[in-house]
Design an enzyme around this catalytic site. Sequence first.
Site, PDB file in Angstrom:
ATOM      1  N   SER A 136       0.831  -1.198   0.000  1.00 16.50           N
ATOM      2  CA  SER A 136       0.000   0.000   0.000  1.00 16.50           C
ATOM      3  C   SER A 136       0.876   1.262   0.000  1.00 16.50           C
ATOM      4  O   SER A 136       1.652   1.468  -0.938  1.00 16.50           O
ATOM      5  CB  SER A 136      -0.975  -0.045   1.180  1.00 16.50           C
ATOM      6  OG  SER A 136      -2.006   0.904   1.024  1.00 16.50           O
ATOM      7  N   ASP A 265     -10.175  -3.597  -5.594  1.00 10.30           N
ATOM      8  CA  ASP A 265      -9.606  -2.961  -4.404  1.00 10.30           C
ATOM      9  C   ASP A 265     -10.499  -1.799  -3.970  1.00 10.30           C
ATOM     10  O   ASP A 265     -10.751  -0.874  -4.744  1.00 10.30           O
ATOM     11  CB  ASP A 265      -8.194  -2.454  -4.731  1.00 10.30           C
ATOM     12  CG  ASP A 265      -7.419  -1.986  -3.503  1.00 10.30           C
ATOM     13  OD1 ASP A 265      -8.008  -1.351  -2.618  1.00 10.30           O
ATOM     14  OD2 ASP A 265      -6.199  -2.231  -3.456  1.00 10.30           O
ATOM     15  N   HIS A 294      -7.867  -5.187  -0.719  1.00 10.49           N
ATOM     16  CA  HIS A 294      -6.702  -4.338  -0.472  1.00 10.49           C
ATOM     17  C   HIS A 294      -5.757  -5.037   0.497  1.00 10.49           C
ATOM     18  O   HIS A 294      -6.141  -5.356   1.631  1.00 10.49           O
ATOM     19  CB  HIS A 294      -7.132  -2.993   0.109  1.00 10.49           C
ATOM     20  CG  HIS A 294      -6.009  -2.004   0.228  1.00 10.49           C
ATOM     21  ND1 HIS A 294      -5.440  -1.376  -0.861  1.00 10.49           N
ATOM     22  CD2 HIS A 294      -5.318  -1.551   1.309  1.00 10.49           C
ATOM     23  CE1 HIS A 294      -4.480  -0.573  -0.469  1.00 10.49           C
ATOM     24  NE2 HIS A 294      -4.369  -0.675   0.855  1.00 10.49           N
TER      25      HIS A 294
END
Length: 323
Positions: A136, A265, A294
């Site tokens: 991320s 996502d 995610h």
Amino acid sequence: MDYAPARWLPGAHAMTVFASVARLGPRPRARRERWELPDGDFLDVDFLGAPPPDAPALVILHGLEGSSRAPYVRGLAGLALRAGLAPIAVNFRGCSGTPNRLPRFYHSGETGDLDHVVRRLAAARPGRPIVIGGFSLGGNVVVKYLGERGDDLPAEVRGGAGISVPFDLARAARALDAPGFWNLVYRERFLRRLRAKALAKARRFPESLDPAAILGARTFAAYDAVVTARLHGFASAEDYWTRCSSGQFVRGVRRPLLLVAAIDDPIVPGDSVPVEAAGANPAVTLVATEVGGHVAFVAGSPFWPSFWAEARAAAFLADAARR
């Protein structure tokens, strides 16, 4: 390594939440070192497991408000140890459990600290391969670092991987700030922690931040305007997002880079994945799955779940380290 999603987790939210709060995973032993930085601050760095002395180094970067103890970090570390790598998990400034010394924090585009870690490792063991993995926000840092430097990297750096990278920070912020129950859940989970840290920072450095503005920051747009931009020298939240989004740096990558993204996502819009730029760069391998959530990509059974993106990244990075 085709991805077979866990059918018992229907939908991106179920998969994302399970991977975030319900997974167990390995807990390799950690040895922590505090590394001083040139500006007077520090990073807490965890050396995980007991790899062979000559094992290539894997530097792991966590996501927003994560740490070296995040389940996905430990998951990748466990797989890396089995693949013959030496995992080293970096805690971004203020994320190790000890507040950092300076008014500044960490952010999605801060690549100087990663460069410091990489060059220190290379100087300590010249010739030892180094690979980098990020999740991320940490993945955004990895992509930006490799892309903005191109060939201007230590020879020891052999490649990288990014999982669920927010290639377009403005799009990701708008997705989190949008109406809806799940957006509110994700947004408040992050912002509750970020506001608490910012308020503590404002008490220590009252000239740097406005507590009232922090308390009023109920969206990422507001938080990045009153905290991130103000502390790190950006003109506005939009300036921060524009300058630090990693998608624009994909074309400059010159070392092998794996990017794993899920079209469903809930935080990174699927159409923000830089498919064209990745396809035009032979150094970049983009794997985009229809589902995965995610930082999730759960596979296997509910009694023995596995996390496909981490396995894919560990295999890719082990191969890159030995080329």
